[in-house]
Write a protein that holds these residues in place. Structure first.
Motif, short mmCIF file in Angstrom:
data_model
loop_
_atom_site.label_atom_id
_atom_site.label_comp_id
_atom_site.label_asym_id
_atom_site.label_seq_id
_atom_site.Cartn_x
_atom_site.Cartn_y
_atom_site.Cartn_z
N ASP A 127 1.09 -63.51 -5.85
CA ASP A 127 0.45 -62.59 -6.79
C ASP A 127 -0.99 -62.34 -6.33
O ASP A 127 -1.80 -63.28 -6.26
CB ASP A 127 0.46 -63.15 -8.21
N ILE A 128 -1.31 -61.07 -6.05
CA ILE A 128 -2.55 -60.76 -5.36
C ILE A 128 -3.36 -59.72 -6.12
O ILE A 128 -2.83 -58.69 -6.55
CB ILE A 128 -2.26 -60.25 -3.93
N VAL A 129 -4.66 -59.98 -6.27
CA VAL A 129 -5.62 -58.98 -6.74
C VAL A 129 -6.35 -58.47 -5.50
O VAL A 129 -6.98 -59.25 -4.78
CB VAL A 129 -6.62 -59.59 -7.74
N LEU A 130 -6.26 -57.19 -5.25
CA LEU A 130 -6.86 -56.58 -4.06
C LEU A 130 -8.13 -55.83 -4.46
O LEU A 130 -8.11 -55.00 -5.36
CB LEU A 130 -5.86 -55.62 -3.41
N VAL A 131 -9.23 -56.15 -3.78
CA VAL A 131 -10.54 -55.57 -4.09
C VAL A 131 -10.93 -54.56 -3.02
O VAL A 131 -10.84 -54.85 -1.82
CB VAL A 131 -11.62 -56.66 -4.19
N THR A 132 -11.34 -53.37 -3.44
CA THR A 132 -11.91 -52.38 -2.54
C THR A 132 -13.33 -52.07 -3.02
O THR A 132 -13.68 -52.36 -4.16
CB THR A 132 -11.08 -51.10 -2.50
N LEU A 133 -14.12 -51.49 -2.15
CA LEU A 133 -15.49 -51.12 -2.51
C LEU A 133 -15.59 -49.60 -2.56
O LEU A 133 -15.33 -48.92 -1.57
CB LEU A 133 -16.48 -51.68 -1.48
#
Length: 217
Positions: free
Chosen positions: A169-175
């Protein structure tokens, strides 16, 4: 208790993200937080999510610094212990749960951190091959309500790919305005290849609508 160095107040955003994750994925108790290329604010978000989980759910939270390249959480916090995840023995003298707890430090009431540790050669492949990774996952599940793993960017880190095989289970962060769309696409492709799932995508510094919560699948 230890204190974070210059951590922005993400109270509102992190609270909204954690609430939505719990609503859409109520069974998820451990998840990875990663970025696409690095520098997207992953470690800062982990701290904010830990605070939100304790505040909203009164959860007992563990943050794991599994960023073997840059020591994400460990680099953000004053007086962080030098020993941690990478120093756990293959054959612990105590139970795995006791061994993990002995290496954690209190960040705030209800929020603890397992530092990366000071072993220079350890990485996720090493921890997995020695059986330590599964022991930490099991120990965290037994002792903590929520465990948040801070990891390096998935596009550049084989360690994160190894971790994702055990913690899907992954939370993916972008800027916002920095992370390119093709990098986001390749990150999502990597996650899919590992049979993991992005439970949320965060556009950091995106204003009023920073989150995209994935539909429960």
């Amino acid at each position: 208790m230890i204190q974070a160095s210059q951590i922005p107040d993400l109270h509102s955003d992190a609270s909204r993200l954690f609430t939505d994750i719990r609503r859409n994925f109520p069974a998820t108790r451990q998840f990875l937080v990663t970025g696409c290329n690095g520098g997207e604010g992953v470690s800062t978000l982990c701290l904010a999510l830990g605070r939100a989980a304790h505040r909203i759910q009164n959860a007992n939270v563990l943050l794991v610094d599994a960023n073997f390249r840059t020591r994400g959480l460990s680099s953000l916090v004053h007086n962080m212990a030098t020993r941690g995840l990478c120093d756990l023995p293959t054959a612990p003298t105590e139970t795995p749960e006791q061994e993990v707890l002995r290496h954690t430090v209190e960040f705030e009431p209800g929020v603890s951190i397992l530092p990366r540790g000071d072993s220079a050669d350890a990485d996720a492949i090493d921890l997995q091959s020695r059986g330590i990774l599964d022991k930490v996952i099991a120990a965290a599940s037994a002792r903590f309500d929520i465990t948040i793993w801070d990891t390096d960017a998935i596009n550049i880190s084989s360690d994160t790919k190894v971790l994702a095989t055990r913690l899907p289970d992954i939370v993916l962060v972008t800027l916002s305005d920095v992370t390119r769309m093709d990098h986001l696409t390749s990150s999502l492709r990597e996650i899919s290849t590992m049979r993991a799932r992005p439970i949320a995508v965060l556009r950091n510094r995106a204003g009023k609508r920073p989150f995209s919560i994935r539909a429960n699948a």
